[in-house]
Design a protein around this motif. Sequence first.
Motif, PDB file in Angstrom:
ATOM      1  N   ALA A  86      34.421 -32.874  92.912  1.00  0.00           N
ATOM      2  CA  ALA A  86      33.396 -33.711  93.512  1.00  0.00           C
ATOM      3  C   ALA A  86      33.812 -35.170  93.589  1.00  0.00           C
ATOM      4  N   ALA A  87      34.590 -35.630  92.616  1.00  0.00           N
ATOM      5  CA  ALA A  87      35.064 -37.013  92.608  1.00  0.00           C
ATOM      6  C   ALA A  87      36.336 -37.083  91.793  1.00  0.00           C
ATOM      7  N   LEU A  88      37.190 -38.029  92.161  1.00  0.00           N
ATOM      8  CA  LEU A  88      38.483 -38.197  91.516  1.00  0.00           C
ATOM      9  C   LEU A  88      38.644 -39.663  91.131  1.00  0.00           C
ATOM     10  N   GLU A  91      44.001 -44.025  87.456  1.00  0.00           N
ATOM     11  CA  GLU A  91      44.312 -45.386  87.048  1.00  0.00           C
ATOM     12  C   GLU A  91      44.872 -46.188  88.214  1.00  0.00           C
ATOM     13  N   GLU A  92      45.524 -45.509  89.145  1.00  0.00           N
ATOM     14  CA  GLU A  92      46.190 -46.199  90.235  1.00  0.00           C
ATOM     15  C   GLU A  92      45.275 -46.452  91.433  1.00  0.00           C
ATOM     16  N   ALA A  93      44.006 -46.064  91.343  1.00  0.00           N
ATOM     17  CA  ALA A  93      43.064 -46.266  92.452  1.00  0.00           C
ATOM     18  C   ALA A  93      41.984 -47.253  92.044  1.00  0.00           C
ATOM     19  N   GLU A  94      41.537 -48.040  92.974  1.00  0.00           N
ATOM     20  CA  GLU A  94      40.569 -49.093  92.684  1.00  0.00           C
ATOM     21  C   GLU A  94      39.193 -48.543  92.356  1.00  0.00           C
ATOM     22  N   ALA A  95      38.779 -47.483  93.019  1.00  0.00           N
ATOM     23  CA  ALA A  95      37.422 -46.962  92.860  1.00  0.00           C
ATOM     24  C   ALA A  95      37.463 -45.439  92.838  1.00  0.00           C
ATOM     25  N   PRO A  96      36.377 -44.813  92.375  1.00  0.00           N
ATOM     26  CA  PRO A  96      36.304 -43.350  92.443  1.00  0.00           C
ATOM     27  C   PRO A  96      36.388 -42.876  93.890  1.00  0.00           C
ATOM     28  N   GLU A  97      37.015 -41.747  94.088  1.00  0.00           N
ATOM     29  CA  GLU A  97      37.179 -41.204  95.428  1.00  0.00           C
ATOM     30  C   GLU A  97      36.338 -39.948  95.569  1.00  0.00           C
ATOM     31  N   PRO A  98      35.386 -39.948  96.504  1.00  0.00           N
ATOM     32  CA  PRO A  98      34.522 -38.774  96.670  1.00  0.00           C
ATOM     33  C   PRO A  98      35.307 -37.589  97.217  1.00  0.00           C
ATOM     34  N   GLY A  99      34.846 -36.397  96.828  1.00  0.00           N
ATOM     35  CA  GLY A  99      35.489 -35.179  97.308  1.00  0.00           C
ATOM     36  C   GLY A  99      34.468 -34.219  97.867  1.00  0.00           C
ATOM     37  N   ILE A 107      37.170 -35.251  88.086  1.00  0.00           N
ATOM     38  CA  ILE A 107      38.424 -35.372  87.333  1.00  0.00           C
ATOM     39  C   ILE A 107      38.843 -36.830  87.267  1.00  0.00           C
ATOM     40  N   ALA A 108      39.220 -37.270  86.061  1.00  0.00           N
ATOM     41  CA  ALA A 108      39.786 -38.603  85.860  1.00  0.00           C
ATOM     42  C   ALA A 108      41.130 -38.451  85.176  1.00  0.00           C
ATOM     43  N   PHE A 128      44.409 -36.457  81.147  1.00  0.00           N
ATOM     44  CA  PHE A 128      43.354 -36.081  82.095  1.00  0.00           C
ATOM     45  C   PHE A 128      42.064 -35.709  81.381  1.00  0.00           C
ATOM     46  N   SER A 129      40.977 -35.887  82.108  1.00  0.00           N
ATOM     47  CA  SER A 129      39.642 -35.553  81.628  1.00  0.00           C
ATOM     48  C   SER A 129      38.901 -34.827  82.743  1.00  0.00           C
ATOM     49  N   ILE A 130      38.240 -33.721  82.387  1.00  0.00           N
ATOM     50  CA  ILE A 130      37.489 -32.930  83.358  1.00  0.00           C
ATOM     51  C   ILE A 130      36.036 -32.869  82.895  1.00  0.00           C
TER      52      ILE A 130
END
Length: 335
Positions: A86-88, A91-99, A107-108, A128-130
Amino acid sequence: MIDETTLLRHTSAYAGQDSLRLAVAAAVDAFAAASIEISELIGRGPLAGITGQAHGAINADGDVQKDLDVRADQIIRRALAAVPCAALASEEAEAPEPGDVSAPISIAYDPLDGSSNIETNMTVGTIFSIMPASSGDAPFSAKGSAQLAAGFVVYGPQTSMVLTLGDGVDIFTLDRAKRSYRLIRRRVQIPVERAEFAINASNHRHWEQPVRDFVEECLAGTDGPRSKNFNMRWIASLVAEAYRILIRGGVFLYPSDARDGYADGRLRLLYEAHPMAFIMEQAGGGATTGRERILDLAPSAIHQRVPLIMGSIDKVQRIQQLHLDPAPRCSQSGV
């Protein structure tokens, strides 16, 4: 004798026919597949064009990106492409990315923890964290206790994955010949007797008094209140420190301190402290900021920083006691 259980068999047995567990298992399997590719890339190093040098960019969290940070993130994204998510958050991305809004999990991850060590051939890893997908709330706003699974991969002399699916901690090591992970330690419990602590002692003058008090108790050895000689460790790689604690015991401290930018610690709550705390507690240990249990914290931003103290439960409790009640500083409590 090494267990014949593979990671794929382990995640398949966990998932059964449950839709939520199947999504979790797919995510874990994807991280495993990505980590094999990352391990091979790290193993070749400069021969594969990996130098450990800056990539020329600053990531969303303000850290200098290394060339392997970017490559590892790309590899993980490819592996996760087929996972219902649903969202990703990376660390290398500025904001959460919707899925996929109908997906049951979010997933983080930190694609390459400790990348500053890569040019010196030191241990690095993936974390990783789910967690369940948020229902109506902002993604990644739940407490750490909501996690469904967490793990990290250590790219060291062996490549190993530490994994919890919410029922204990297991460790798998990569069989390079078969390109699969095999179970080597089942239901790990952190030893409590090990007299080791890990902290960057060069920052002593900046620490809060409770941290100084704990370290000084350890340094006093058999003449001090802990009546035991301690060894100090500091690898400056979170995954390496965590793996050592799981195998040998001890405690790791990355506290807040008085330096500019360190008042809230430096490790990231969502994709570093939360998964590590989940693993530590599942292995009988603890994780705290010094004043609060890490798993009781909910992120206000995906790159939020936090102090992290983790390891053997007796030592974590002693450090928290020193933060919350300075009166017993000279007591004999703890080991």
